[in-house]
Motif scaffolding. Structure first.
Motif, PDB file in Angstrom:
ATOM      1  N   LEU A   1       0.826  -1.213   0.000  1.00 33.63           N
ATOM      2  CA  LEU A   1       0.000   0.000   0.000  1.00 33.63           C
ATOM      3  C   LEU A   1       0.857   1.258   0.000  1.00 33.63           C
ATOM      4  CD1 LEU A   1      -2.879  -0.996   2.445  1.00 33.63           C
ATOM      5  CD2 LEU A   1      -3.027  -0.657  -0.024  1.00 33.63           C
ATOM      6  N   LEU A   2       1.970   1.235   0.714  1.00 27.75           N
ATOM      7  CA  LEU A   2       2.864   2.391   0.726  1.00 27.75           C
ATOM      8  C   LEU A   2       3.542   2.593  -0.615  1.00 27.75           C
ATOM      9  CD1 LEU A   2       4.503   2.025   4.252  1.00 27.75           C
ATOM     10  CD2 LEU A   2       2.834   3.753   3.517  1.00 27.75           C
ATOM     11  N   ALA A   3       3.798   1.505  -1.342  1.00 26.71           N
ATOM     12  CA  ALA A   3       4.459   1.601  -2.645  1.00 26.71           C
ATOM     13  C   ALA A   3       3.504   2.045  -3.740  1.00 26.71           C
ATOM     14  CB  ALA A   3       5.074   0.250  -3.024  1.00 26.71           C
ATOM     15  N   MET A   4       2.196   1.893  -3.539  1.00 24.39           N
ATOM     16  CA  MET A   4       1.212   2.219  -4.567  1.00 24.39           C
ATOM     17  C   MET A   4       1.357   3.627  -5.131  1.00 24.39           C
ATOM     18  SD  MET A   4      -1.016  -0.042  -5.492  1.00 24.39           S
ATOM     19  CE  MET A   4      -2.046  -1.369  -5.009  1.00 24.39           C
ATOM     20  N   PRO A   5       1.531   4.678  -4.315  1.00 27.18           N
ATOM     21  CA  PRO A   5       1.616   6.014  -4.890  1.00 27.18           C
ATOM     22  C   PRO A   5       2.792   6.184  -5.847  1.00 27.18           C
ATOM     23  CG  PRO A   5       1.236   6.134  -2.530  1.00 27.18           C
ATOM     24  CD  PRO A   5       1.509   4.697  -2.868  1.00 27.18           C
ATOM     25  N   LEU A   6       3.791   5.316  -5.792  1.00 28.01           N
ATOM     26  CA  LEU A   6       4.937   5.417  -6.678  1.00 28.01           C
ATOM     27  C   LEU A   6       4.615   4.928  -8.088  1.00 28.01           C
ATOM     28  CD1 LEU A   6       7.715   4.150  -4.259  1.00 28.01           C
ATOM     29  CD2 LEU A   6       7.067   6.509  -4.757  1.00 28.01           C
ATOM     30  N   LEU A   7       3.498   4.207  -8.245  1.00 18.96           N
ATOM     31  CA  LEU A   7       3.094   3.727  -9.557  1.00 18.96           C
ATOM     32  C   LEU A   7       2.248   4.784 -10.247  1.00 18.96           C
ATOM     33  CD1 LEU A   7       2.089   0.036  -8.760  1.00 18.96           C
ATOM     34  CD2 LEU A   7       4.245   0.879  -9.665  1.00 18.96           C
ATOM     35  N   ALA A   8       2.317   4.778 -11.551  1.00 21.55           N
ATOM     36  CA  ALA A   8       1.541   5.733 -12.332  1.00 21.55           C
ATOM     37  C   ALA A   8       0.067   5.365 -12.305  1.00 21.55           C
ATOM     38  CB  ALA A   8       2.047   5.737 -13.777  1.00 21.55           C
ATOM     39  N   GLY A   9      -0.784   6.375 -12.327  1.00 17.86           N
ATOM     40  CA  GLY A   9      -2.222   6.176 -12.458  1.00 17.86           C
ATOM     41  C   GLY A   9      -2.624   6.472 -13.888  1.00 17.86           C
ATOM     42  N   ALA A  10      -3.592   5.718 -14.410  1.00 17.08           N
ATOM     43  CA  ALA A  10      -3.986   5.888 -15.807  1.00 17.08           C
ATOM     44  C   ALA A  10      -5.166   6.847 -15.926  1.00 17.08           C
ATOM     45  CB  ALA A  10      -4.347   4.545 -16.415  1.00 17.08           C
ATOM     46  N   GLU A  11      -5.170   7.587 -17.015  1.00 16.52           N
ATOM     47  CA  GLU A  11      -6.259   8.492 -17.366  1.00 16.52           C
ATOM     48  C   GLU A  11      -6.928   7.919 -18.609  1.00 16.52           C
ATOM     49  OE1 GLU A  11      -6.466  12.832 -19.542  1.00 16.52           O
ATOM     50  OE2 GLU A  11      -4.703  12.321 -18.366  1.00 16.52           O
ATOM     51  N   GLU A  12      -8.249   7.738 -18.566  1.00 22.60           N
ATOM     52  CA  GLU A  12      -8.936   7.179 -19.732  1.00 22.60           C
ATOM     53  C   GLU A  12      -8.985   8.220 -20.841  1.00 22.60           C
ATOM     54  OE1 GLU A  12     -13.206   5.377 -21.157  1.00 22.60           O
ATOM     55  OE2 GLU A  12     -12.706   5.232 -19.028  1.00 22.60           O
ATOM     56  N   ILE A  13      -8.506   7.815 -22.019  1.00 24.12           N
ATOM     57  CA  ILE A  13      -8.525   8.679 -23.197  1.00 24.12           C
ATOM     58  C   ILE A  13      -9.797   8.431 -24.000  1.00 24.12           C
ATOM     59  CG2 ILE A  13      -7.336   9.242 -25.363  1.00 24.12           C
ATOM     60  CD1 ILE A  13      -5.836  10.102 -22.800  1.00 24.12           C
ATOM     61  N   GLY A  14     -10.215   7.170 -24.105  1.00 18.10           N
ATOM     62  CA  GLY A  14     -11.421   6.818 -24.838  1.00 18.10           C
ATOM     63  C   GLY A  14     -11.601   5.319 -24.886  1.00 18.10           C
ATOM     64  N   SER A  15     -12.705   4.898 -25.493  1.00 15.11           N
ATOM     65  CA  SER A  15     -12.969   3.471 -25.622  1.00 15.11           C
ATOM     66  C   SER A  15     -13.908   3.234 -26.803  1.00 15.11           C
ATOM     67  CB  SER A  15     -13.595   2.913 -24.340  1.00 15.11           C
ATOM     68  OG  SER A  15     -14.864   3.491 -24.113  1.00 15.11           O
ATOM     69  N   VAL A  16     -13.911   2.005 -27.288  1.00 12.66           N
ATOM     70  CA  VAL A  16     -14.839   1.576 -28.335  1.00 12.66           C
ATOM     71  C   VAL A  16     -15.468   0.261 -27.893  1.00 12.66           C
ATOM     72  CG1 VAL A  16     -13.657   2.734 -30.247  1.00 12.66           C
ATOM     73  CG2 VAL A  16     -13.023   0.402 -29.654  1.00 12.66           C
ATOM     74  N   SER A  17     -16.755   0.090 -28.187  1.00 12.69           N
ATOM     75  CA  SER A  17     -17.457  -1.158 -27.866  1.00 12.69           C
ATOM     76  C   SER A  17     -17.090  -2.219 -28.885  1.00 12.69           C
ATOM     77  CB  SER A  17     -18.968  -0.940 -27.885  1.00 12.69           C
ATOM     78  OG  SER A  17     -19.358  -0.131 -26.804  1.00 12.69           O
ATOM     79  N   THR A  18     -16.904  -3.439 -28.398  1.00  8.29           N
ATOM     80  CA  THR A  18     -16.582  -4.542 -29.299  1.00  8.29           C
ATOM     81  C   THR A  18     -17.655  -5.621 -29.301  1.00  8.29           C
ATOM     82  OG1 THR A  18     -15.299  -5.635 -27.568  1.00  8.29           O
ATOM     83  CG2 THR A  18     -14.093  -4.197 -29.097  1.00  8.29           C
ATOM     84  N   VAL A  19     -18.386  -5.769 -28.197  1.00  8.11           N
ATOM     85  CA  VAL A  19     -19.449  -6.764 -28.098  1.00  8.11           C
ATOM     86  C   VAL A  19     -20.618  -6.141 -27.343  1.00  8.11           C
ATOM     87  CG1 VAL A  19     -20.124  -9.022 -27.157  1.00  8.11           C
ATOM     88  CG2 VAL A  19     -17.827  -8.702 -28.085  1.00  8.11           C
ATOM     89  N   PHE A  20     -21.792  -6.182 -27.943  1.00 11.89           N
ATOM     90  CA  PHE A  20     -22.996  -5.661 -27.300  1.00 11.89           C
ATOM     91  C   PHE A  20     -23.464  -6.641 -26.228  1.00 11.89           C
ATOM     92  CE2 PHE A  20     -27.651  -5.656 -27.034  1.00 11.89           C
ATOM     93  CZ  PHE A  20     -27.853  -4.362 -26.585  1.00 11.89           C
ATOM     94  N   LYS A  21     -23.818  -6.117 -25.077  1.00 12.44           N
ATOM     95  CA  LYS A  21     -24.366  -6.932 -23.984  1.00 12.44           C
ATOM     96  C   LYS A  21     -25.767  -6.422 -23.665  1.00 12.44           C
ATOM     97  CE  LYS A  21     -20.595  -9.293 -23.018  1.00 12.44           C
ATOM     98  NZ  LYS A  21     -20.482 -10.722 -22.987  1.00 12.44           N
ATOM     99  N   TRP A  22     -26.738  -7.337 -23.548  1.00 12.33           N
ATOM    100  CA  TRP A  22     -28.104  -6.933 -23.217  1.00 12.33           C
ATOM    101  C   TRP A  22     -28.179  -6.387 -21.800  1.00 12.33           C
ATOM    102  CZ3 TRP A  22     -31.760  -6.248 -26.670  1.00 12.33           C
ATOM    103  CH2 TRP A  22     -31.676  -6.917 -27.869  1.00 12.33           C
ATOM    104  N   VAL A  23     -27.420  -6.987 -20.894  1.00 12.01           N
ATOM    105  CA  VAL A  23     -27.436  -6.556 -19.496  1.00 12.01           C
ATOM    106  C   VAL A  23     -26.016  -6.185 -19.101  1.00 12.01           C
ATOM    107  CG1 VAL A  23     -27.959  -7.245 -17.128  1.00 12.01           C
ATOM    108  CG2 VAL A  23     -29.350  -8.132 -19.000  1.00 12.01           C
ATOM    109  N   GLY A  24     -25.850  -5.009 -18.533  1.00 13.99           N
ATOM    110  CA  GLY A  24     -24.535  -4.544 -18.109  1.00 13.99           C
ATOM    111  C   GLY A  24     -23.816  -3.833 -19.240  1.00 13.99           C
ATOM    112  N   PRO A  25     -22.627  -3.326 -18.959  1.00 16.50           N
ATOM    113  CA  PRO A  25     -21.875  -2.603 -19.994  1.00 16.50           C
ATOM    114  C   PRO A  25     -21.386  -3.534 -21.100  1.00 16.50           C
ATOM    115  CG  PRO A  25     -20.569  -2.813 -17.980  1.00 16.50           C
ATOM    116  CD  PRO A  25     -21.932  -3.359 -17.678  1.00 16.50           C
ATOM    117  N   ASN A  26     -21.154  -2.980 -22.277  1.00 20.20           N
ATOM    118  CA  ASN A  26     -20.603  -3.739 -23.402  1.00 20.20           C
ATOM    119  C   ASN A  26     -19.147  -4.086 -23.141  1.00 20.20           C
ATOM    120  OD1 ASN A  26     -23.015  -3.393 -24.750  1.00 20.20           O
ATOM    121  ND2 ASN A  26     -22.282  -1.706 -25.998  1.00 20.20           N
ATOM    122  N   ASP A  27     -18.656  -5.145 -23.799  1.00 25.23           N
ATOM    123  CA  ASP A  27     -17.214  -5.387 -23.836  1.00 25.23           C
ATOM    124  C   ASP A  27     -16.610  -4.238 -24.635  1.00 25.23           C
ATOM    125  OD1 ASP A  27     -17.797  -7.799 -22.613  1.00 25.23           O
ATOM    126  OD2 ASP A  27     -17.066  -9.048 -24.257  1.00 25.23           O
TER     127      ASP A  27
END
Length: 154
Positions: free
Chosen positions: A11-37
């Motif tokens: 837990l103490l080492a965690m802040p030393l790792l980079a955090g990711a920022e979402e740039i974007g996404s594309v759907s690849t598989v439609f799901k009837w329930v829940g988010p798409n892949d």
């Protein structure tokens, strides 16, 4: 007690790792329930190397399990790192040092980015791979950045 100490150190080492920022996404598989892949594109800056940004694309499983964070994401990923400013090192670089890590299943699987410094060619090399407690995946991707002088801009 050892387990608690190990978890505290992690837990103490965690802040030393980079955090990711979402740039974007594309759907690849439609799901009837829940988010798409989907395929996510994220960016993160190397915490020990100023002037370097890495872009990571990876699969994100949807559906009910994916929406609840219980699904296991695929091991495939792609990475491209670029020099975005003058390069400055913040501390000593260690070959194979982890610069980014993200959980890709509920407990046992993670995706990691590690850095190597090829001194002979004055190049930073970044490797993305997935591992699991018992069995990892040989699928990986690599990118390299030659360290070049950055032009001064008025």
């Amino acid at each position: 007690m050892r387990l608690i100490k190990g978890m505290a150190a992690a837990l103490l080492a965690m802040p030393l790792l980079a955090g990711a920022e979402e740039i974007g996404s594309v759907s690849t598989v439609f799901k009837w329930v829940g988010p798409n892949d989907k395929i996510m594109v994220e960016a993160f800056d190397d915490p020990k190397v100023e002037g370097v940004t890495c872009y990571l694309s990876r699969a994100k499983t949807g559906g009910v399990k994916g929406g609840l964070g219980l699904a296991e994401d695929r091991a495939e990923a792609s990475i491209a790192c670029r020099q975005v400013g003058p390069i400055r090192f913040n501390g000593e670089l260690k070959d194979g040092e982890e610069v980014f890590k993200e959980r890709t299943s509920l407990v046992f699987k993670t995706m990691q980015v590690v850095r190597f410094f090829d001194r002979k060619r004055n190049t930073l090399v970044y490797l993305v791979y997935s591992d699991r407690v018992i069995e990892g995946s040989p699928q990986n991707a690599v990118t390299a950045i030659p360290i070049l002088p950055w032009p001064n801009r008025p």
